[in-house]
Design an enzyme around this catalytic site. Sequence first.
Site, mmCIF file in Angstrom:
data_model
loop_
_atom_site.group_PDB
_atom_site.id
_atom_site.type_symbol
_atom_site.label_atom_id
_atom_site.label_comp_id
_atom_site.label_asym_id
_atom_site.label_seq_id
_atom_site.Cartn_x
_atom_site.Cartn_y
_atom_site.Cartn_z
ATOM 1 N N GLU A 126 0.858 -1.201 0.000
ATOM 2 C CA GLU A 126 0.000 0.000 0.000
ATOM 3 C C GLU A 126 0.888 1.243 0.000
ATOM 4 O O GLU A 126 2.092 1.150 0.258
ATOM 5 C CB GLU A 126 -0.880 -0.001 1.262
ATOM 6 C CG GLU A 126 -1.803 -1.198 1.335
ATOM 7 C CD GLU A 126 -2.714 -1.178 2.561
ATOM 8 O OE1 GLU A 126 -2.568 -0.257 3.399
ATOM 9 O OE2 GLU A 126 -3.565 -2.075 2.646
ATOM 10 N N PRO A 127 0.276 2.421 -0.213
ATOM 11 C CA PRO A 127 1.094 3.642 -0.200
ATOM 12 C C PRO A 127 1.900 3.797 1.101
ATOM 13 O O PRO A 127 3.046 4.226 1.068
ATOM 14 C CB PRO A 127 0.060 4.760 -0.355
ATOM 15 C CG PRO A 127 -1.068 4.120 -1.101
ATOM 16 C CD PRO A 127 -1.103 2.691 -0.656
ATOM 17 N N SER A 131 7.650 -2.569 3.117
ATOM 18 C CA SER A 131 8.391 -3.568 3.895
ATOM 19 C C SER A 131 7.644 -3.943 5.169
ATOM 20 O O SER A 131 7.635 -5.102 5.586
ATOM 21 C CB SER A 131 9.775 -3.030 4.259
ATOM 22 O OG SER A 131 10.568 -2.937 3.095
ATOM 23 N N ILE A 156 0.952 -2.858 -7.958
ATOM 24 C CA ILE A 156 0.458 -4.231 -8.045
ATOM 25 C C ILE A 156 0.727 -4.786 -9.450
ATOM 26 O O ILE A 156 0.115 -4.360 -10.440
ATOM 27 C CB ILE A 156 -1.049 -4.295 -7.688
ATOM 28 C CG1 ILE A 156 -1.286 -3.673 -6.297
ATOM 29 C CG2 ILE A 156 -1.557 -5.734 -7.748
ATOM 30 C CD1 ILE A 156 -0.472 -4.279 -5.155
ATOM 31 N N GLN A 280 43.452 -10.243 -18.748
ATOM 32 C CA GLN A 280 43.168 -10.843 -17.448
ATOM 33 C C GLN A 280 42.154 -10.040 -16.629
ATOM 34 O O GLN A 280 41.377 -10.616 -15.868
ATOM 35 C CB GLN A 280 44.469 -11.032 -16.664
ATOM 36 C CG GLN A 280 45.331 -12.139 -17.275
ATOM 37 C CD GLN A 280 46.619 -12.364 -16.525
ATOM 38 O OE1 GLN A 280 47.033 -11.536 -15.712
ATOM 39 N NE2 GLN A 280 47.273 -13.477 -16.799
ATOM 40 N N ILE A 338 32.061 -4.794 -19.412
ATOM 41 C CA ILE A 338 32.747 -5.546 -20.467
ATOM 42 C C ILE A 338 32.344 -5.008 -21.844
ATOM 43 O O ILE A 338 33.174 -4.878 -22.742
ATOM 44 C CB ILE A 338 32.446 -7.060 -20.326
ATOM 45 C CG1 ILE A 338 33.170 -7.606 -19.081
ATOM 46 C CG2 ILE A 338 32.857 -7.827 -21.584
ATOM 47 C CD1 ILE A 338 32.771 -9.018 -18.679
ATOM 48 N N GLU A 364 9.240 -8.466 -3.741
ATOM 49 C CA GLU A 364 9.056 -9.679 -2.927
ATOM 50 C C GLU A 364 10.006 -9.670 -1.716
ATOM 51 O O GLU A 364 10.498 -10.706 -1.278
ATOM 52 C CB GLU A 364 9.139 -10.950 -3.768
ATOM 53 C CG GLU A 364 7.988 -10.974 -4.788
ATOM 54 C CD GLU A 364 7.592 -12.321 -5.340
ATOM 55 O OE1 GLU A 364 7.888 -13.349 -4.714
ATOM 56 O OE2 GLU A 364 6.950 -12.333 -6.408
ATOM 57 N N THR A 366 12.811 -6.586 0.065
ATOM 58 C CA THR A 366 14.126 -6.016 -0.255
ATOM 59 C C THR A 366 15.234 -6.891 0.336
ATOM 60 O O THR A 366 14.979 -7.724 1.214
ATOM 61 C CB THR A 366 14.268 -4.608 0.365
ATOM 62 O OG1 THR A 366 14.110 -4.743 1.790
ATOM 63 C CG2 THR A 366 13.219 -3.642 -0.169
#
Length: 384
Positions: A126-127, A131, A156, A280, A338, A364, A366
């Site tokens: 919700e707002p 967590s 959502i 390397q 890279i 899902e 942190t």
Amino acid sequence: MIRDPDTLNALLDTVSRFVRERLVPAENVVAETDEIPQDIVDDMKTMGLFGISIPEEYGGLGLTMEEEVLVVAELCKASPAFRSIIGTTVGIGSQGILIDGTPEQKAAYLPRLATGEQIASFALTEPESGSDAASLRTTAIRDGDHYVVNGTKRYITNAPHASLFTLMARTDPSVRGAGGITAFVVDAKSPGIGFGKYDRKMGQRGAHTCDVIFENVKVPAANVIGGREGVGFKTAMKVLDKGRIHVAAVCIGAAERMLADALKYAMERRQFGQPIAEFQLVQAMLADSKAETYAARCMVVDAARRRDAGENVSTEASCAKMFASEICGRVADRAVQIFGGAGYMSEYGIERFYRDVRLFRIYEGTTQIQQLVIARNMIRAASA
Ligand code: COS
């Protein structure tokens, strides 16, 4: 647990070919249009991908957790948005019904989820409650044979496409924490449900999230998951234990894809008269990425096997999700490095992956929430 290696390998081959021949070539279109082409969604339905976690008796493929993580890792060698379209139905949207639902609820909802005819979303955040999920404010007040739901759910996933929500709401506002929360199955077409605009996100175009607003929505009392008030938070946590192993597998697929792309580039790109893969310092980045991805794969498979064996995997699921999402971020960063200047340009796609995978350390649960879950479980076990 792998039930039949031949059947599983056939499925993995099919998914691998689908990724190579259909999904990877469509990645740019998805990024440009913010939509998954309908023919790809239809093919995913035909392949049974919406039903991988739903038991065969309800029309799904009924994969074990170990089988599921292997299939998901394969699928996630293409842009994460493709997995996202099945993700909530396979995972957090349906698993509350499967884990804690009554036999009637399973029979009513799971068959249409398994075929992809219906898409399920998970409405917890919700707002003011992310967590700290147990502080959620959406209320569901009993009124005769139904409940009246009011509140707003935020970010959502798949909400714009959902046919049903697994909704966590407070049925007893006098109980502040987890104990006042009940889980419901809610028909997305119920009068009083409104949707916000698609959220504009850092990445994962093609995967849609939005607010879901409940205004005096009537939900039948029969839709309380498991028929019990006050245990909805526990249902949500059990769903997330499984979801976190699934997300960890998503991270592995993405990390393996990015590493494969970075290796190919390093072997083709020449500087100072030789392929940069011969240097390397580039080799160190390749090797660290390989070792970390391998370690994450081992963890995820182990957590999945333990869940299949009936163990409580709260700790292992959090370890796997935390580690796999963190290494995925590091692999993304090295892959961009890279690729060098090309890594910063959108035509090579690696910068898109870099943005897409940033979410894995957040949703899902942190990384910090996973740390909290792991440490709390350790302390609880040591004090028992
Ligand atoms: N399985 C079953 N039950 C669980 C559980 C689990 N994995 N985890 C917790 N519970 C139970 C606890 O045992 C406790 O029950 P009792 O009151 O009967 O003892 C109850 O649930 C409350 O648990 P706890 O006290 O640990 O809750 P907290 O409010 O302290 O919060 C965290 C727990 C922080 C771990 C939880 O809120 C969380 O996971 N937050 C992140 C939410 C999230 O992942 N959001 C992402 C959005 S969904 S994509």
